[in-house]
Scaffold this motif. Structure first.
Motif, PDB file in Angstrom:
ATOM      1  N   UNK A 104       0.827  -1.334   0.153  1.00 45.61           N
ATOM      2  CA  UNK A 104      -0.212  -0.018   0.049  1.00 45.61           C
ATOM      3  C   UNK A 104       0.710   1.195  -0.115  1.00 45.61           C
ATOM      4  N   UNK A 105       2.183   1.230  -0.387  1.00 46.07           N
ATOM      5  CA  UNK A 105       3.196   2.294  -0.512  1.00 46.07           C
ATOM      6  C   UNK A 105       2.504   3.631  -0.884  1.00 46.07           C
ATOM      7  N   UNK A 106       1.780   3.367  -2.207  1.00 50.30           N
ATOM      8  CA  UNK A 106       1.291   4.395  -2.698  1.00 50.30           C
ATOM      9  C   UNK A 106      -0.128   4.473  -3.025  1.00 50.30           C
ATOM     10  N   UNK A 107      -0.913   3.695  -2.443  1.00 46.74           N
ATOM     11  CA  UNK A 107      -2.097   3.843  -2.654  1.00 46.74           C
ATOM     12  C   UNK A 107      -2.923   4.972  -2.118  1.00 46.74           C
ATOM     13  N   UNK A 108      -2.787   5.523  -0.873  1.00 45.39           N
ATOM     14  CA  UNK A 108      -3.408   6.442  -0.334  1.00 45.39           C
ATOM     15  C   UNK A 108      -2.493   7.830  -0.110  1.00 45.39           C
ATOM     16  N   UNK A 109      -2.169   8.530  -1.143  1.00 44.51           N
ATOM     17  CA  UNK A 109      -1.337   9.356  -1.132  1.00 44.51           C
ATOM     18  C   UNK A 109      -1.676  10.880  -1.569  1.00 44.51           C
ATOM     19  N   UNK A 110      -3.066  11.014  -1.816  1.00 38.23           N
ATOM     20  CA  UNK A 110      -3.664  12.274  -2.254  1.00 38.23           C
ATOM     21  C   UNK A 110      -3.872  13.192  -1.068  1.00 38.23           C
TER      22      UNK A 110
END
Length: 552
Positions: free
Chosen positions: A94-100
């Motif tokens: 999930x490293x880049x899943x929730x980056x907004x």
């Protein structure tokens, strides 16, 4: 490509390693893990990088329908390998899943337990470095660990140990709500109010085994409640690096022992001592070293009796902190005398101090001083130990001499231990958590399952080693000696084997080793009942290092 054929029906962007080992090479920082993982063949059949909730829901439903276990990695490092699974399993990264931007925000006022504390909504994809910088921009702070690349997902579930442990407790103590995707692929919010048993189990039970956590709502602290510049009552800190010297190490560890042995020490004080082998990139620990590089290299050369280019030698690092809890707390003569003991080391041992700095700044800045800006200490496999104790007789029991001697075996190139010095690299961290005013202790009954809250010292001994049979054997032998010295009826450190969930030991079947991680069978079974409800089909059972699911 045989390993991945079973996953042909899973349709969303992912990275696949057809060999199953390349991604877990010890020199690959993204997936660098321990020898523990290699020994147990924890190489997933598929590594997936979901883009959003929908991808995770699809993956969970697919895994459930086909009987594939799912492991969850929020993107940092989980050194014991518990975030992985075997060749028939799926790892969600999930490293880049929730980056907004909406994945890291200060929330409007909500009915938090303490109406002075803001709430921050943060995704598991945020690193500690990113999270710390965000809080700093809002003059906020919270206790957390020191490894800047660790993500919030696993960090919170395993406690979130760090420099502010005595003064403010664990990171996990500040979780207000947990957002997760459960075994049915449904989004669920868990709080102490709406589901106290599941909240308890997640915060200190088996990381990643109750669902895929996506976000936390976290209570944080405000600078203005702990920094009073107009009256001179401000947070203070002291950090320093000495060339490795057994005398320096013993003096600093004696301060930790004295602090742990005194139950009356105010919660304002935090103290941590680290030891690092040579070649460790100190600029990553203290960037300000670059400002005086020529002078520092000269001091190193003078102290070691060498000329010319000098690589970073083995070092001892000190982090000391005092923080006012209110405007009435004063930086008294007694507090200053505590810091003076660290200043005096530079007088008594000239040339051995590479760098020392005194800090006076808001806590949102101070917490950043303790961050370690590197994903991994050394790019080698390793054998890790964590030892906790509730002893208050460490000084009289001569614990300092025992642990200092073990460290010296690796860092001092003697004839009898030359192989250790040549093949092994240490990353040691020893911190005081004890005292009846310590918030680590005070938060022991706060609705979380984090164990051993009466501990006075947490001791971390990481032994990285050169790849190969020889290095692994040397590290294993050294750690076996530590096990005998640090635990047992005749130990100067702890009579009881106490561990946290981020170490590495030979037997990682939790159903065999649970007494080392949980204080009682009742607690273990209480968590197990929630595992049974949250994971009825074994979807989130990717390896043996998890509390056994039980019928409710």
């Amino acid at each position: 490509m045989e390993r991945i054929q079973d996953f042909a029906g899973l349709q969303f962007p992912f990275t696949i390693d057809p060999i199953g080992r390349k991604a877990y090479d010890a020199n690959n920082v993204e997936y660098a893990t321990s020898t523990h993982q290699i020994d147990h063949d924890m190489f997933p059949g598929l590594i997936a990088f979901p883009r959003n909730d929908g991808d995770i829901q699809q993956a969970v439903k697919y895994a459930k329908q086909n009987g594939f276990p799912v492991s969850v990695m929020s993107g940092g490092h989980q050194y014991s390998g518990a975030c992985s699974t075997h060749g028939k399993g799926i790892q969600l990264n999930l490293k880049m899943t929730y980056k907004s931007p909406q994945d890291l925000v200060v929330l409007p006022a909500l009915p938090a337990p303490d109406d002075k504390r803001p709430l921050v909504y943060a995704s598991v994809s945020q690193s500690l470095g990113e999270f710390n910088a965000f809080l700093k921009s809002h003059q906020l702070f919270v206790p957390h660990g020191q490894c800047t690349d660790v993500r919030l997902g696993g960090h919170a579930q395993t406690g979130g140990y760090g420099q502010l442990g005595r003064s403010f407790g664990l990171f996990g103590d500040h979780i207000w709500a947990i957002r997760l995707i459960n075994h049915d692929g449904e989004i669920q919010e868990v709080t102490k109010a709406n589901n106290p048993e599941l909240f308890f189990a997640i915060t200190g039970g088996s990381p990643g085994n109750f669902g895929v956590i996506t976000h936390y709502t976290i209570e944080v602290h405000r600078d203005v409640d702990h920094d009073f510049p107009k009256t001179g009552v401000r947070p203070r800190g002291y950090k320093a690096i000495w060339l490795y010297n057994e005398k320096v190490l013993k003096l600093l560890l004696s301060e930790i022992a004295a602090m742990a042995d005194d139950s009356e020490v105010a919660r304002n004080f935090d103290l941590c001592v680290s030891v690092l082998s040579s070649s460790f990139p100190m600029f990553k620990l203290m960037p300000e070293l670059k400002d005086n590089l020529d002078e520092i290299l000269k001091n190193i050369a003078d102290a070691l009796g060498v000329n010319g280019d000098t690589k970073w030698p083995a070092s001892v690092v000190l982090y000391a902190q005092w923080v006012p809890m209110n405007a009435e707390d004063k930086f008294s003569d007694k507090v200053d005398a505590w810091f003076q003991r660290f200043r005096d080391l530079n007088k008594f041992l000239p040339y051995w101090c590479i760098h020392a700095a005194e800090l006076e700044e808001p806590m949102s800045e101070m917490t950043g001083e303790w961050l370690f800006a590197r994903p991994r200490e050394f790019d080698h496999p390793y054998d890790k130990r964590t030892y906790l104790t509730n002893s208050t007789t460490l000084a009289q029991d001569k614990w300092v001499d025992k642990v200092a001697d073990q460290i010296n075996q690796v860092l001092f190139p003697s004839i009898t231990h030359f192989d250790l010095w040549e093949n092994c690299y240490l990353s040691v961290q020893i911190q005081c958590y004890g005292g009846k005013y310590s918030q680590y202790y005070a938060n022991r009954n706060n609705g979380t399952a984090y164990s051993w809250r009466d501990s006075t010292v947490v001791q971390i001994l990481d032994c990285f080693y050169k790849e190969g049979v020889k290095g692994k054997a040397l590290a294993g032998k050294w750690q076996a000696a530590n096990d005998k010295l640090m635990v047992g009826e005749n130990s100067s450190y702890s009579k009881q084997d106490r561990r946290v969930l981020w170490a590495s030991y030979g037997d990682w079947d939790m159903d065999n080793t649970w007494p080392f991680y949980f204080e009682s069978r009742d607690k273990y079974e209480r968590i197990g009942r929630q595992r049974g409800l949250a994971d009825p089909n074994g979807t989130f059972t990717p390896n043996p290092f998890c509390v056994k699911a039980a019928k409710s």
